[in-house]
Scaffold this active site. Sequence first.
Site, PDB file in Angstrom:
ATOM      1  N   LYS A  66      34.313  -8.247  80.020  1.00 29.72           N
ATOM      2  CA  LYS A  66      35.406  -9.180  80.308  1.00 29.72           C
ATOM      3  C   LYS A  66      35.634  -9.337  81.813  1.00 29.72           C
ATOM      4  O   LYS A  66      35.134  -8.542  82.607  1.00 29.72           O
ATOM      5  CB  LYS A  66      36.663  -8.709  79.580  1.00 29.72           C
ATOM      6  CG  LYS A  66      36.465  -8.689  78.055  1.00 29.72           C
ATOM      7  CD  LYS A  66      37.667  -8.153  77.314  1.00 29.72           C
ATOM      8  CE  LYS A  66      37.398  -8.081  75.808  1.00 29.72           C
ATOM      9  NZ  LYS A  66      38.548  -7.558  75.037  1.00 29.72           N
ATOM     10  N   ARG A 140      30.510   0.387  68.779  1.00 25.52           N
ATOM     11  CA  ARG A 140      31.963   0.531  68.596  1.00 25.52           C
ATOM     12  C   ARG A 140      32.418   1.949  68.942  1.00 25.52           C
ATOM     13  O   ARG A 140      33.474   2.152  69.531  1.00 25.52           O
ATOM     14  CB  ARG A 140      32.351   0.193  67.160  1.00 25.52           C
ATOM     15  CG  ARG A 140      32.100  -1.235  66.744  1.00 25.52           C
ATOM     16  CD  ARG A 140      33.067  -2.213  67.340  1.00 25.52           C
ATOM     17  NE  ARG A 140      34.406  -2.093  66.784  1.00 25.52           N
ATOM     18  CZ  ARG A 140      35.403  -2.937  67.066  1.00 25.52           C
ATOM     19  NH1 ARG A 140      35.216  -3.924  67.917  1.00 25.52           N
ATOM     20  NH2 ARG A 140      36.583  -2.774  66.519  1.00 25.52           N
ATOM     21  N   ARG A 160      36.001   2.051  77.224  1.00 25.80           N
ATOM     22  CA  ARG A 160      37.371   1.562  77.404  1.00 25.80           C
ATOM     23  C   ARG A 160      38.254   2.587  78.115  1.00 25.80           C
ATOM     24  O   ARG A 160      39.149   2.218  78.870  1.00 25.80           O
ATOM     25  CB  ARG A 160      37.967   1.168  76.055  1.00 25.80           C
ATOM     26  CG  ARG A 160      37.416  -0.169  75.566  1.00 25.80           C
ATOM     27  CD  ARG A 160      37.848  -0.499  74.158  1.00 25.80           C
ATOM     28  NE  ARG A 160      37.407  -1.838  73.777  1.00 25.80           N
ATOM     29  CZ  ARG A 160      37.254  -2.246  72.535  1.00 25.80           C
ATOM     30  NH1 ARG A 160      37.477  -1.406  71.536  1.00 25.80           N
ATOM     31  NH2 ARG A 160      36.860  -3.482  72.275  1.00 25.80           N
ATOM     32  N   ASN A 170      41.058  -4.570  77.838  1.00 26.22           N
ATOM     33  CA  ASN A 170      40.348  -3.351  77.456  1.00 26.22           C
ATOM     34  C   ASN A 170      38.878  -3.371  77.839  1.00 26.22           C
ATOM     35  O   ASN A 170      38.052  -2.711  77.223  1.00 26.22           O
ATOM     36  CB  ASN A 170      40.512  -3.085  75.960  1.00 26.22           C
ATOM     37  CG  ASN A 170      40.106  -4.278  75.105  1.00 26.22           C
ATOM     38  OD1 ASN A 170      39.361  -5.141  75.557  1.00 26.22           O
ATOM     39  ND2 ASN A 170      40.597  -4.327  73.886  1.00 26.22           N
ATOM     40  N   HIS A 173      34.343  -6.327  75.041  1.00 27.67           N
ATOM     41  CA  HIS A 173      34.434  -6.705  73.628  1.00 27.67           C
ATOM     42  C   HIS A 173      33.209  -6.191  72.888  1.00 27.67           C
ATOM     43  O   HIS A 173      32.099  -6.160  73.429  1.00 27.67           O
ATOM     44  CB  HIS A 173      34.503  -8.227  73.498  1.00 27.67           C
ATOM     45  CG  HIS A 173      34.267  -8.734  72.103  1.00 27.67           C
ATOM     46  ND1 HIS A 173      35.229  -8.694  71.125  1.00 27.67           N
ATOM     47  CD2 HIS A 173      33.148  -9.261  71.519  1.00 27.67           C
ATOM     48  CE1 HIS A 173      34.737  -9.188  70.000  1.00 27.67           C
ATOM     49  NE2 HIS A 173      33.478  -9.544  70.216  1.00 27.67           N
TER      50      HIS A 173
END
Length: 259
Positions: A66, A140, A160, A170, A173
Amino acid sequence: MLVKLLLVGLATSNMYHKTGTNSTNYMCDMVSQQTEQYIPYHLDTSSYLNYIMRQFNSFSTFTMVKPDTVHRLGDVVEMIEAGGLKINRMKMAWLSRKQAAQLYTGSTGKPHYQYVLDYVTSGPVVGMELRGQDAVARWRKMLGSVKDETASEDSPKTIREKFGTNRLCNAVHGSSTGDSATREMNLFFSSSNVSDNTIQASSGMNFVLIPYNDTSGKLGRTLASLQTAGFSISFLEMFNFTEAQADEFLNKYNNLVQQ
């Protein structure tokens, strides 16, 4: 055999978006304060493990660095490589609000939805297709908890925890399921969607061509070295060539550099 080449445009100051600036931090702080009451803290350990287990047996996943973390892209890629995942596609783009809304359809109607769109359209992002056994679940797990305050407790070495600012800002993605990964990759890498917003090369950039060997584990270190040296990555795209196409491309590139 395909040859992967990463073309990187560098600027001494980012001509598109100064990631990590006061304005970006202010936006992330504002998002955190105004959405505090709506965002669940985190999944308890048993629920999180059950969730992870449901994502096994997928071979590829989508991730997106991000805007406020693009200036740490090299460090993120280092963690990807250390985790054993391979990068198959990679591209920098600046999302329109419509494109961001298509990626985040699962958040439509939620109180924090507009803030998510503000955040991911505030500057360039870098999307990647990651490959490896159980890619969705592994990625993840490497990302860790959404909530930064609990990330250090639940998963102290996650992406994160290291790069996230707050619950919504955070850092990175990651697709939640194999189906979501397929949909998001089709959106991001499609020639009729996000690629129209690919950051265009500029004459004010210096270019570096980096061969990518997905077994060497050195791409993240190379990008991090460039960023640590004070360069901003303002253009980035990975190309997949046959050996003949790569030779032709490199010959043209060398001639361009000599001129």
